[in-house]
Design a protein around this motif. Sequence first.
Motif, PDB file in Angstrom:
ATOM      1  N   ASP A  28       0.350  -1.330  -0.170  1.00 49.61           N
ATOM      2  CA  ASP A  28      -0.174   0.004   0.011  1.00 49.61           C
ATOM      3  C   ASP A  28       0.698   1.852  -0.157  1.00 49.61           C
ATOM      4  O   ASP A  28       0.373   2.301   0.776  1.00 49.61           O
ATOM      5  CB  ASP A  28      -1.025  -0.376   1.195  1.00 49.61           C
ATOM      6  CG  ASP A  28      -1.974   1.278   1.201  1.00 49.61           C
ATOM      7  OD1 ASP A  28      -2.693   1.471  -0.586  1.00 49.61           O
ATOM      8  OD2 ASP A  28      -2.651   1.661   1.916  1.00 49.61           O
ATOM      9  N   ALA A  29       1.834   0.871  -0.270  1.00 51.47           N
ATOM     10  CA  ALA A  29       2.891   2.428  -0.689  1.00 51.47           C
ATOM     11  C   ALA A  29       2.091   3.327  -1.236  1.00 51.47           C
ATOM     12  O   ALA A  29       2.043   2.797  -2.785  1.00 51.47           O
ATOM     13  CB  ALA A  29       4.824   2.105  -1.271  1.00 51.47           C
ATOM     14  N   PRO A  30       2.637   4.287  -1.063  1.00 49.99           N
ATOM     15  CA  PRO A  30       1.899   5.845  -1.389  1.00 49.99           C
ATOM     16  C   PRO A  30       2.580   6.223  -3.049  1.00 49.99           C
ATOM     17  O   PRO A  30       3.496   5.557  -3.274  1.00 49.99           O
ATOM     18  CB  PRO A  30       2.178   7.009  -1.140  1.00 49.99           C
ATOM     19  CG  PRO A  30       2.329   6.936   0.491  1.00 49.99           C
ATOM     20  CD  PRO A  30       3.014   4.673   0.157  1.00 49.99           C
ATOM     21  N   VAL A  92      12.006   9.641   2.311  1.00 52.76           N
ATOM     22  CA  VAL A  92      13.934  10.223   3.160  1.00 52.76           C
ATOM     23  C   VAL A  92      12.747  11.034   3.804  1.00 52.76           C
ATOM     24  O   VAL A  92      11.952  11.275   3.424  1.00 52.76           O
ATOM     25  CB  VAL A  92      14.173  11.323   1.791  1.00 52.76           C
ATOM     26  CG1 VAL A  92      15.176  11.778   2.255  1.00 52.76           C
ATOM     27  CG2 VAL A  92      14.047  10.044   0.394  1.00 52.76           C
ATOM     28  N   SER A  93      13.524  11.209   5.401  1.00 50.53           N
ATOM     29  CA  SER A  93      12.756  11.772   6.069  1.00 50.53           C
ATOM     30  C   SER A  93      13.601  13.184   6.305  1.00 50.53           C
ATOM     31  O   SER A  93      14.058  13.771   5.557  1.00 50.53           O
ATOM     32  CB  SER A  93      13.101  11.250   7.765  1.00 50.53           C
ATOM     33  OG  SER A  93      14.777  11.762   7.893  1.00 50.53           O
ATOM     34  N   ALA A  94      13.017  14.580   6.909  1.00 51.38           N
ATOM     35  CA  ALA A  94      12.941  15.542   6.779  1.00 51.38           C
ATOM     36  C   ALA A  94      14.616  15.521   7.197  1.00 51.38           C
ATOM     37  O   ALA A  94      15.479  16.849   6.904  1.00 51.38           O
ATOM     38  CB  ALA A  94      12.024  16.442   7.818  1.00 51.38           C
ATOM     39  N   ALA A  95      14.825  15.239   8.274  1.00 50.85           N
ATOM     40  CA  ALA A  95      16.019  14.975   8.665  1.00 50.85           C
ATOM     41  C   ALA A  95      16.712  14.969   7.962  1.00 50.85           C
ATOM     42  O   ALA A  95      18.088  15.237   7.522  1.00 50.85           O
ATOM     43  CB  ALA A  95      16.648  14.038  10.378  1.00 50.85           C
ATOM     44  N   ALA A 345       9.813  12.992   2.256  1.00 51.66           N
ATOM     45  CA  ALA A 345       9.237  12.682   1.140  1.00 51.66           C
ATOM     46  C   ALA A 345       9.076  10.580   1.050  1.00 51.66           C
ATOM     47  O   ALA A 345       9.508  10.317   1.601  1.00 51.66           O
ATOM     48  CB  ALA A 345      10.269  12.537   0.856  1.00 51.66           C
ATOM     49  N   LEU A 346       7.392  10.837   0.591  1.00 52.04           N
ATOM     50  CA  LEU A 346       7.100   9.083   0.320  1.00 52.04           C
ATOM     51  C   LEU A 346       6.866   9.332  -0.624  1.00 52.04           C
ATOM     52  O   LEU A 346       5.929   9.671  -1.029  1.00 52.04           O
ATOM     53  CB  LEU A 346       6.315   8.713   1.873  1.00 52.04           C
ATOM     54  CG  LEU A 346       5.979   7.699   1.815  1.00 52.04           C
ATOM     55  CD1 LEU A 346       6.322   6.524   1.865  1.00 52.04           C
ATOM     56  CD2 LEU A 346       4.707   7.411   3.111  1.00 52.04           C
ATOM     57  N   GLY A 357       5.115  11.777  -3.055  1.00 55.63           N
ATOM     58  CA  GLY A 357       4.933  12.849  -1.772  1.00 55.63           C
ATOM     59  C   GLY A 357       5.226  13.382  -0.745  1.00 55.63           C
ATOM     60  O   GLY A 357       6.463  13.000  -0.080  1.00 55.63           O
ATOM     61  N   LEU A 358       4.920  15.102  -0.269  1.00 59.63           N
ATOM     62  CA  LEU A 358       5.154  15.315   1.185  1.00 59.63           C
ATOM     63  C   LEU A 358       4.873  15.042   2.171  1.00 59.63           C
ATOM     64  O   LEU A 358       3.405  15.356   2.338  1.00 59.63           O
ATOM     65  CB  LEU A 358       5.529  17.108   0.704  1.00 59.63           C
ATOM     66  CG  LEU A 358       6.263  17.632   1.868  1.00 59.63           C
ATOM     67  CD1 LEU A 358       6.616  18.836   1.043  1.00 59.63           C
ATOM     68  CD2 LEU A 358       5.852  18.190   3.147  1.00 59.63           C
ATOM     69  N   THR A 359       5.635  14.784   2.688  1.00 60.15           N
ATOM     70  CA  THR A 359       5.282  13.815   3.813  1.00 60.15           C
ATOM     71  C   THR A 359       4.292  14.686   5.061  1.00 60.15           C
ATOM     72  O   THR A 359       4.298  14.440   6.393  1.00 60.15           O
ATOM     73  CB  THR A 359       5.838  12.512   4.541  1.00 60.15           C
ATOM     74  OG1 THR A 359       6.544  13.433   5.468  1.00 60.15           O
ATOM     75  CG2 THR A 359       6.108  11.688   3.675  1.00 60.15           C
TER      76      THR A 359
END
Length: 405
Positions: A28-30, A92-95, A345-346, A357-359
């Motif tokens: 179910d990955a975006p 990819v996380s914001a950090a 990001a996801l 998408g921006l999470t």
Amino acid sequence: MRVGKSTERMRQIGPDGVETLPELTSVDAPAAPARCRRTLVERARWEWRPADGGDPADGAQEFLAAHGLPLHDLARPATHDPAGVCGAALYVSAAAGALLAGAPPGAPNPVPTLPEVAVVVYGHGDPPSPRPAAGPWRLGEWVESWTPARHAGAVEAVRDAIGRGDVYQVNVVGHAAARYAGDPLPALARLGTLPGARYGGVLAGAGWAVGCASPETLVELTGGRLVTRPIKGTRPATPAGARELLASAKERAEHVMIVDLERNDLARIARTGSVRVDELFAVRRWCDLWQAESTVSATAADGLGLADLLRAVCPGGSVTGAPKRAALEQIAALEPVGRGASMGALGWVAPGRVDLGLTIRTAAVDTDRVHVWAGGGITWGSDPRAEVAEAAAKSAPVRAALGGR
């Protein structure tokens, strides 16, 4: 309702003795291809944390190439192989994005099991078996990472920084967590059913899972065309709210500032002269909110690879501010809890196709708690009380969905 540590949580013990979450039995990955979702099977996985060292963007691109997904030239035409590797979910996380931008990563991640980058490669295979019915689900009380007064104080601190000329705009984000009992995956999956959840879906690993209801495109690439759709500006989804949003000089100025930042980000990886604004300040609905969205596009430069794409667009300008690096320094100094799964990001990557998408409107779980984040862009004209209220309005539908309402 109080929820403490409970044997009713559906836990599994992995082969290394580590407590994990229940496994997903379907993908179910975006942004995963709709025609393939029921036949996707995980082939390989790579997770990155700062202790691993190295450049995570290069690491992701090299891992994908080693598993049948060469993404060193995204502008090159590609065909989909229905019998081979399909593509990969990418988080990819914001950090991690801040590190790619050469800025401080901010406060520690409140979800310590969550990697900062995750890549999951999928091929085609037999459809997985259906999951057993979920048992009882209970969500405890939300505990905020800061009080409304501290949130308002952060808004004032940003206004002071703007007054000094340090920044033009900074996005300030708060966090909350709640204990839970039961299987968290159906609750996270409910986020994808919220109206306007363009990037609805779930990605999970050992001891962590991320559920997304984001309406915002960080970057999309198909046929050599790059697109980003920044969202800035929020009002209640009423006729009066739409009129107020369209008439707000403050919201429009904040929005145009971020559109300009996104134009500059795309220009770093685009053919010279190809960047354009296709749509400016269009008002669209997400749940019970109006939001202003623009569309910026460009033609990808020859030889553009995934690593350079991530370095150009991460973290997204609409959740950092302008100038981006100076805004990230303010964020690291002001936010008491890390952004975790939010504001990163996801989505899905494959040869010739990227859709991330921006999470925003995103939640994460570990084996004990559910985590949510929400915030907004701060300009000189921001009212601290209004900014606190706006963050609460953005978080409310996510919390309600997680609670089963």
